[in-house]
Design an enzyme around this catalytic site. Sequence first.
Site, short mmCIF file in Angstrom:
data_model
loop_
_atom_site.label_atom_id
_atom_site.label_comp_id
_atom_site.label_asym_id
_atom_site.label_seq_id
_atom_site.Cartn_x
_atom_site.Cartn_y
_atom_site.Cartn_z
N ARG A 121 0.88 -1.18 0.00
CA ARG A 121 0.00 0.00 0.00
C ARG A 121 0.91 1.22 0.00
NH1 ARG A 121 -5.34 1.57 3.50
NH2 ARG A 121 -6.18 0.20 1.91
N HIS A 141 -7.34 0.84 -6.48
CA HIS A 141 -7.61 0.01 -5.28
C HIS A 141 -8.33 -1.26 -5.76
CE1 HIS A 141 -7.93 -1.10 -1.23
NE2 HIS A 141 -8.81 -0.23 -0.77
N GLN A 155 -10.27 -3.87 -3.39
CA GLN A 155 -11.57 -3.43 -2.88
C GLN A 155 -12.64 -3.62 -3.95
OE1 GLN A 155 -12.36 -2.01 0.36
NE2 GLN A 155 -14.36 -2.62 -0.43
N ASP A 204 -17.30 7.33 -1.96
CA ASP A 204 -16.10 7.16 -1.14
C ASP A 204 -15.80 8.52 -0.51
OD1 ASP A 204 -13.72 6.20 -0.06
OD2 ASP A 204 -12.61 6.19 -1.96
N ARG A 240 -13.65 -8.62 1.64
CA ARG A 240 -12.21 -8.43 1.37
C ARG A 240 -11.46 -9.70 1.78
NH1 ARG A 240 -10.04 -3.21 1.32
NH2 ARG A 240 -8.10 -4.28 0.83
N1 NVA Z 1 -10.04 6.60 -1.55
C1 NVA Z 1 -9.67 6.28 -0.20
C2 NVA Z 1 -9.90 4.82 0.05
C3 NVA Z 1 -9.56 4.37 1.43
C4 NVA Z 1 -9.72 2.90 1.61
C5 NVA Z 1 -8.23 6.65 0.05
O1 NVA Z 1 -7.40 6.44 -0.85
O2 NVA Z 1 -7.91 7.17 1.12
N1 CP Z 2 -11.36 -0.04 2.40
C1 CP Z 2 -10.09 -0.08 2.83
O1 CP Z 2 -9.16 -0.35 2.08
O2 CP Z 2 -9.94 0.17 4.16
P1 CP Z 2 -8.58 0.38 4.98
O3 CP Z 2 -8.01 1.71 4.56
O4 CP Z 2 -9.01 0.36 6.41
O5 CP Z 2 -7.64 -0.73 4.65
#
Ligand code: NVA
Ligand code: CP
Length: 303
Positions: free
Chosen positions: A104, A131, A134, A219, A287
């Site tokens: 990540r 992502h 997800q 989101d 997930r």
């Molecule tokens: N779009 C959000 C998703 C978090 C899981 C981010 O990148 O922070």
């Molecule tokens: N949806 C998701 O990826 O959540 P986290 O940021 O908690 O991993």
Amino acid sequence: MSIKHFLQFSDLSLSEFEYLIARANLIKRKFKHYEPHHTLLDRTLVMVFEKSSTRTRLSFEAGMHQLGGAAIYLHTRDSQLGRGEPIEDAGQVMSRMCDIIMVRTYGQEIIERFAEYSRVPVINGLTNEHHPCQVLADIFTYVEHRGSIRGKEIAWVGDANNMLYSWLQAAQVFNFHMRVSTPKEYPIDPKLISPENGNFTLFEDPSQACAGAHLINTDVWTSMGYEAENAARLKAFDGWIIDSEKMKLAAADALFMHCLPAHRGEEVAADVIDGPQSVVWDEAENRLHVQKALLEYLVRGRL
Ligand code: NVA
Ligand code: CP
């Protein structure tokens, strides 16, 4: 044998996703019945985090244990990556000590470079641009609730962010249609969309994007890494909340999804996210199941 990575949604084919969905179904059923499913016995997953996480860490770590393997958590702040060790060197070293790696990070180019130097499969656990895990869980969740997603109308109301770009790639793979509305200050980046992608329509008015949709998706307005823009974003996204008015414009049996974490009263009203059309807890749980199928597939292929 060439290594298969999952760095963005378009890295896998429809037939591979169909396999993963079937496999995740089986894995979920066994999990619910406390049946062991140790297909990655003694294998190791390394998880590299440069951003915060609850669901991603938990689902990968628990998933790997449930497959009979082990998961190791590394964060930039307490590894040499945070002190400037080149990503290429980290890719070489880490991949000599484990069977699969999840990353990540910020820019997509970072994970691409890491993968280039890795001897083992690399999974994108979220970048600024994508992502994919997800969206795989979300599609699995849609299929569980409503059957095939092919030909459906999927609304995206909110930021042009990593989730949207993965959904747009999924639309091409699964052949459904996206109705996208983002504020004019935050338009989609054409560089992140394949020129052949005809599976979406843009709407200035977020309500129009919801009209007739089978699924409404949103989101956070400020993703990780963009916190400095928060005040400007709050202003620009005024009107982009998913509330019961917008849900009423959708198909009668429309679902609501949000990858979480959510901000009630900003991008979604509390009575929508906590209401009967919302499947956010299933999305979060799934997930675990889809990523177990993915880990198994990338390490061992079709079983
Ligand atoms: N779009 C959000 C998703 C978090 C899981 C981010 O990148 O922070
Ligand atoms: N949806 C998701 O990826 O959540 P986290 O940021 O908690 O991993």
